[in-house]
Design a protein around this motif. Structure first.
Motif: not given
Length: 323
Positions: A158-159, A162, A165, A167, A170, A173
């Protein structure tokens, strides 16, 4: 015939040996045969159920009234273990987490499951879609916990996505504040397919002529939902609610494995459920295991399930609709 003369009623055409056997105290031959077969056929199953379930459950209740380390003599303390639980902030937090899973996740599951049921009801490939939706329930929750730990760790999938993209910072979580909401989301995803399959089976059994009558009467989609689908699947909703109530109180694996992915050896206390609290108290909590307090926690969980199931059966009780 005089006024004092009384006629005897005509004999019933079914009178005879067969009719007499029906009213005989011992019952007819079929009833007597059933009674004779009850013991050899039902008796072993009832005995096995008593030995494996009823007996241990009653013994667990007795243990909950004692201070015991799992071996050696017991020390009777009455309701001391229960007083200890309700004065333990960790148990209260675990109990509240269990209630959150029960109600919040339960509502999310049934809303999503019923929505998918209505969407997939007339879809051409609903059998394939049903299999895809049901698949997460087939995978062991521990596997999902391990995968989630890899996906949501700081350098996980996920990170990484991100970061790609743009980010730069991040979210953490696996922090203690975000971990339990993630567990709730994962439980929703894992369990929704199971109840979707049950609700779809309940909707599929509704005869088509009910929908044809609705179309002839000019009923819209909301009226068809309110007056046809919901009443005819109400018993299915009741069964699903009971199943989820029982399952939610036993949630352990996903919390233990996913929560343990933080690297602390065991899940943070903010994520504990009553099942995790019971395990830790019995096996990992103190230098001397507190089996009495752990068993008291399990008995309270059983009492919670029993009360909620009785309430559900009473609240959701409706006259059976046969079709």
């Amino acid at each position: 015939m005089t006024q004092t003369e009384i006629r005897t009623p005509p004999r019933s055409p079914v009178a005879g040996p067969a009719a007499e056997s029906v009213v005989r105290p011992g019952g007819n031959a079929v009833d007597r045969g059933r009674k004779r077969l009850f013991v050899p056929f039902v008796g072993p199953a009832f005995l096995l159920y008593t030995v494996l379930f009823v007996g241990p459950a009653l013994y667990a209740v007795w243990i909950s009234f004692n201070k015991w380390a799992g071996a050696g003599p017991m020390e009777f303390v009455g309701f001391g273990n229960y007083v200890r639980l309700f004065s333990d902030k960790l148990f209260i937090q675990s109990f509240l987490n269990t209630l959150l899973l029960l109600f919040v996740v339960g509502i999310a599951i049934f809303v999503i499951a019923f929505g998918l049921t209505l969407v997939l009801r007339d879809m051409a490939g609903k059998k394939i879609a049903r299999s895809v939706i049901f698949f997460p329930h087939l995978v062991n929750a521990m596997i999902f916990g391990v995968l989630a730990g890899f996906i949501f760790n700081p350098a996980g999938l996920v990170n990484t996505m991100l970061g790609g993209l743009g980010v730069e910072d991040p979210p953490a979580w696996l922090s203690q504040d975000n971990l339990f909401p993630l567990i709730m989301v994962m439980m929703t995803w894992i369990t929704t397919g199971y109840f979707t399959t049950i609700l779809m089976a309940g909707v599929d059994r509704i005869p088509p002529y009910y929908y044809e009558d609705c179309a002839l009467a000019g009923a819209n989609a909301f009226q068809r939902l309110r007056y046809v689908i919901l009443p005819l699947t109400w018993d299915v909703f009741g069964t699903c609610a009971v199943l989820w109530t029982i399952s939610s109180v036993k949630i352990f694996e996903i919390v233990w494995v996913f929560g343990g992915s933080t690297g602390q050896g065991m899940p943070p206390t903010q994520t504990w459920t009553t099942a995790v609290y019971t395990y830790v108290t019995a096996f990992s909590g103190e230098s001397v295991p507190a089996y009495g307090a752990a068993t008291a926690s399990a008995v309270l969980s059983l009492a919670l399930v029993s009360v909620l199931v009785l309430l559900l059966r009473r609240v959701m009780k409706r006259e059976a609709v046969e079709f």
